[in-house]
Write a protein that holds these residues in place. Structure first.
Motif, PDB file in Angstrom:
ATOM      1  N   VAL A  18       6.240  52.462 118.342  1.00 11.09           N
ATOM      2  CA  VAL A  18       5.403  53.536 117.799  1.00 11.09           C
ATOM      3  C   VAL A  18       6.203  54.454 116.887  1.00 11.09           C
ATOM      4  CG1 VAL A  18       3.879  55.448 118.416  1.00 11.09           C
ATOM      5  CG2 VAL A  18       3.941  53.414 119.833  1.00 11.09           C
ATOM      6  N   VAL A  19       7.401  54.836 117.309  1.00 17.26           N
ATOM      7  CA  VAL A  19       8.208  55.754 116.490  1.00 17.26           C
ATOM      8  C   VAL A  19       8.545  55.101 115.151  1.00 17.26           C
ATOM      9  CG1 VAL A  19      10.372  57.049 116.372  1.00 17.26           C
ATOM     10  CG2 VAL A  19       9.135  56.908 118.526  1.00 17.26           C
ATOM     11  N   ALA A  20       8.919  53.829 115.172  1.00 16.19           N
ATOM     12  CA  ALA A  20       9.242  53.128 113.926  1.00 16.19           C
ATOM     13  C   ALA A  20       8.011  52.995 113.022  1.00 16.19           C
ATOM     14  CB  ALA A  20       9.822  51.752 114.241  1.00 16.19           C
ATOM     15  N   THR A  21       6.864  52.762 113.617  1.00 15.70           N
ATOM     16  CA  THR A  21       5.636  52.625 112.834  1.00 15.70           C
ATOM     17  C   THR A  21       5.278  53.937 112.147  1.00 15.70           C
ATOM     18  OG1 THR A  21       4.841  50.948 114.371  1.00 15.70           O
ATOM     19  CG2 THR A  21       3.203  51.996 112.960  1.00 15.70           C
ATOM     20  N   ILE A  22       5.327  55.030 112.879  1.00 11.84           N
ATOM     21  CA  ILE A  22       4.995  56.343 112.313  1.00 11.84           C
ATOM     22  C   ILE A  22       6.025  56.743 111.257  1.00 11.84           C
ATOM     23  CG2 ILE A  22       4.631  58.793 112.841  1.00 11.84           C
ATOM     24  CD1 ILE A  22       2.436  56.908 113.871  1.00 11.84           C
ATOM     25  N   THR A  23       7.295  56.467 111.525  1.00 13.62           N
ATOM     26  CA  THR A  23       8.347  56.796 110.559  1.00 13.62           C
ATOM     27  C   THR A  23       8.164  55.984 109.278  1.00 13.62           C
ATOM     28  OG1 THR A  23       9.868  57.295 112.356  1.00 13.62           O
ATOM     29  CG2 THR A  23      10.840  56.903 110.202  1.00 13.62           C
ATOM     30  N   GLY A  24       7.873  54.707 109.407  1.00 12.40           N
ATOM     31  CA  GLY A  24       7.638  53.871 108.226  1.00 12.40           C
ATOM     32  C   GLY A  24       6.444  54.341 107.419  1.00 12.40           C
ATOM     33  N   GLY A  25       5.376  54.710 108.099  1.00 10.57           N
ATOM     34  CA  GLY A  25       4.197  55.223 107.403  1.00 10.57           C
ATOM     35  C   GLY A  25       4.472  56.531 106.688  1.00 10.57           C
ATOM     36  N   THR A  26       5.246  57.397 107.314  1.00 11.59           N
ATOM     37  CA  THR A  26       5.598  58.682 106.702  1.00 11.59           C
ATOM     38  C   THR A  26       6.437  58.463 105.451  1.00 11.59           C
ATOM     39  OG1 THR A  26       5.545  59.735 108.861  1.00 11.59           O
ATOM     40  CG2 THR A  26       6.720  60.899 107.122  1.00 11.59           C
ATOM     41  N   ILE A  27       7.402  57.556 105.548  1.00 14.13           N
ATOM     42  CA  ILE A  27       8.229  57.250 104.381  1.00 14.13           C
ATOM     43  C   ILE A  27       7.372  56.673 103.257  1.00 14.13           C
ATOM     44  CG2 ILE A  27      10.058  55.713 103.552  1.00 14.13           C
ATOM     45  CD1 ILE A  27      11.387  56.111 106.331  1.00 14.13           C
ATOM     46  N   LEU A  61       1.860  65.326 107.561  1.00 15.86           N
ATOM     47  CA  LEU A  61       1.287  65.010 108.874  1.00 15.86           C
ATOM     48  C   LEU A  61       2.107  63.943 109.588  1.00 15.86           C
ATOM     49  CD1 LEU A  61      -2.505  65.063 107.996  1.00 15.86           C
ATOM     50  CD2 LEU A  61      -1.248  66.706 109.392  1.00 15.86           C
ATOM     51  N   GLY A  62       2.727  63.057 108.808  1.00 10.04           N
ATOM     52  CA  GLY A  62       3.606  62.055 109.394  1.00 10.04           C
ATOM     53  C   GLY A  62       4.815  62.680 110.064  1.00 10.04           C
ATOM     54  N   LEU A  63       5.350  63.747 109.474  1.00 10.16           N
ATOM     55  CA  LEU A  63       6.477  64.446 110.106  1.00 10.16           C
ATOM     56  C   LEU A  63       6.062  65.034 111.448  1.00 10.16           C
ATOM     57  CD1 LEU A  63       8.065  66.263 107.043  1.00 10.16           C
ATOM     58  CD2 LEU A  63       8.960  64.280 108.283  1.00 10.16           C
ATOM     59  N   ILE A  64       4.864  65.588 111.506  1.00  8.00           N
ATOM     60  CA  ILE A  64       4.348  66.092 112.783  1.00  8.00           C
ATOM     61  C   ILE A  64       4.172  64.929 113.751  1.00  8.00           C
ATOM     62  CG2 ILE A  64       2.372  67.193 113.907  1.00  8.00           C
ATOM     63  CD1 ILE A  64       2.006  68.770 111.260  1.00  8.00           C
ATOM     64  N   GLY A  65       3.690  63.790 113.248  1.00  8.82           N
ATOM     65  CA  GLY A  65       3.506  62.611 114.083  1.00  8.82           C
ATOM     66  C   GLY A  65       4.821  62.090 114.640  1.00  8.82           C
ATOM     67  N   ILE A  66       5.875  62.092 113.818  1.00  7.49           N
ATOM     68  CA  ILE A  66       7.190  61.651 114.304  1.00  7.49           C
ATOM     69  C   ILE A  66       7.655  62.548 115.437  1.00  7.49           C
ATOM     70  CG2 ILE A  66       9.633  61.468 113.687  1.00  7.49           C
ATOM     71  CD1 ILE A  66       8.691  60.631 110.867  1.00  7.49           C
TER      72      ILE A  66
END
Length: 106
Positions: A18-27, A61-66
């Motif tokens: 999950v962390v990798a998925t959210i980080t990849g999406g944010t990037i 929002l991705g940063l908040i998600g991470i």
């Protein structure tokens, strides 16, 4: 109006990186924002400036998600370790020689 009730059980939640998925999406959102910056004037002229701000909002929002999923993963690990596991390693504290009043009472 009748209340809707489900007729079947809900599926189990999907677990994965999950962390990798959210980080990849944010990037990805941030890269899309940067890729559109050179076209700011054209996006503004065509009325598509919201594309740029959507990408910036997605990265924010991705940063908040991470932050959220990292805390969630830490809580899952703490729960799996059990109640007897120490929360964080604690270093022994030495009494302050400059302030004897702050040392341990006897």
């Amino acid at each position: 109006m009748a209340k809707w009730t489900p007729t079947h059980e809900a599926p189990e939640p999907l677990e994965g990186p999950v962390v990798a998925t959210i980080t990849g999406g944010t990037i990805l959102w941030f890269v899309l924002f940067l890729a559109q910056l050179p076209f700011y004037g054209r996006l503004d002229d065509d009325g598509h400036l919201w594309w740029l701000w959507t990408c910036l909002a997605g990265s924010g929002l991705g940063l908040i998600g991470i932050w959220y999923v990292r805390g969630r993963e830490a809580a899952i690990r703490r729960d799996a370790a059990g109640p007897d596991a120490p929360q964080e390693p604690q270093e022994p504290q030495e009494p302050d020689a400059a302030h004897p009043a702050r040392s341990d009472p006897q």
